[in-house]
Design an enzyme around this catalytic site. Structure first.
Site, PDB file in Angstrom:
ATOM      1  CG  ASN A  61      36.513  40.526  37.532  1.00  0.00           C
ATOM      2  OD1 ASN A  61      36.966  41.234  38.424  1.00  0.00           O
ATOM      3  ND2 ASN A  61      35.212  40.386  37.344  1.00  0.00           N
ATOM      4  CD  GLU A  63      32.720  41.717  34.022  1.00  0.00           C
ATOM      5  OE1 GLU A  63      31.838  42.570  33.748  1.00  0.00           O
ATOM      6  OE2 GLU A  63      32.579  40.845  34.901  1.00  0.00           O
ATOM      7  CB  CYS A  72      39.021  34.792  35.549  1.00  0.00           C
ATOM      8  SG  CYS A  72      37.553  33.938  34.996  1.00  0.00           S
ATOM      9  CD  GLU A  74      40.267  33.366  39.789  1.00  0.00           C
ATOM     10  OE1 GLU A  74      39.936  34.204  38.927  1.00  0.00           O
ATOM     11  OE2 GLU A  74      39.446  32.800  40.510  1.00  0.00           O
ATOM     12  CB  CYS A 111      36.032  29.469  36.140  1.00  0.00           C
ATOM     13  SG  CYS A 111      37.349  29.987  35.023  1.00  0.00           S
ATOM     14  CB  CYS A 114      41.042  30.161  36.619  1.00  0.00           C
ATOM     15  SG  CYS A 114      40.595  31.712  35.831  1.00  0.00           S
TER      16      CYS A 114
END
Ligand code: THU
Length: 160
Positions: A61, A63, A72, A74, A111, A114
């Protein structure tokens, strides 16, 4: 009126119960947590994608001070894999996460956004992706992202 039910399937495995290749991909996802840029959440997620050609592409991830600009682990891994090897389906996708206290006891699941992105890859190559969600107490193993996304939406849903 008819009541209907959708079932999803997954296995709960210990690391040693996985194949050697699967164990390798899980370990790569754990390794990838070290590259997370998680300055704001302090939640470090790693993902590793094994391609049909044997290459492993890792992601974590990333940010941003403008929170919605983050991505993310993934999607970072999946998009990197697709951008670098556009003709290679993904065979296995492993995900691991840790906090400042270490690796999580129970797995996290991707999530919704993803899940949708992983589904597009399955659909694109007509090949299911084995998903391995690592937790210290056990690993959730799924044979397709469809088990994470019932009632999913793909290209064919746009046709009559
Ligand atoms: N995150 C992931 O990278 N993958 C998931 O499956 C869940 C959440 C990231 C997004 C954000 O950087 C941090 O974890 C906290 O939500």
């Amino acid at each position: 009126m008819e009541y209907k039910k959708i079932e999803i399937n997954y296995q709960l495995c210990q690391l040693e119960e996985l194949s050697e290749v699967e164990q390798m991909v899980v370990k790569k996802s754990i390794e990838a947590t070290n590259t997370a840029y998680a300055k704001y959440s302090h939640f470090y997620v790693g993902a590793a994608a094994l391609l049909n050609n044997g290459t492993v592409v890792m992601g974590s991830n990333q940010e941003n001070a403008a929170f919605p600009s983050s991505l993310c682990a993934e999607r970072t891994a999946v998009f990197a894999a697709q951008a670098t090897y556009p003709n290679e389906p993904i065979k296995i996708l492993a995900i691991a996460a840790k906090t400042d206290n270490g690796l999580l006891k129970d797995p996290i699941t991707p999530c919704g956004a993803c899940r949708q992105v992983i589904l597009e890859v399955e659909d694109r190559y007509s090949q299911p992706i084995r998903i391995l969600l690592y937790g210290q107490n056990g690993i959730y193993c799924l044979n397709s992202v469809k088990d994470l996304l019932p009632f999913s939406f793909v290209e064919s849903n746009m046709q009559d």
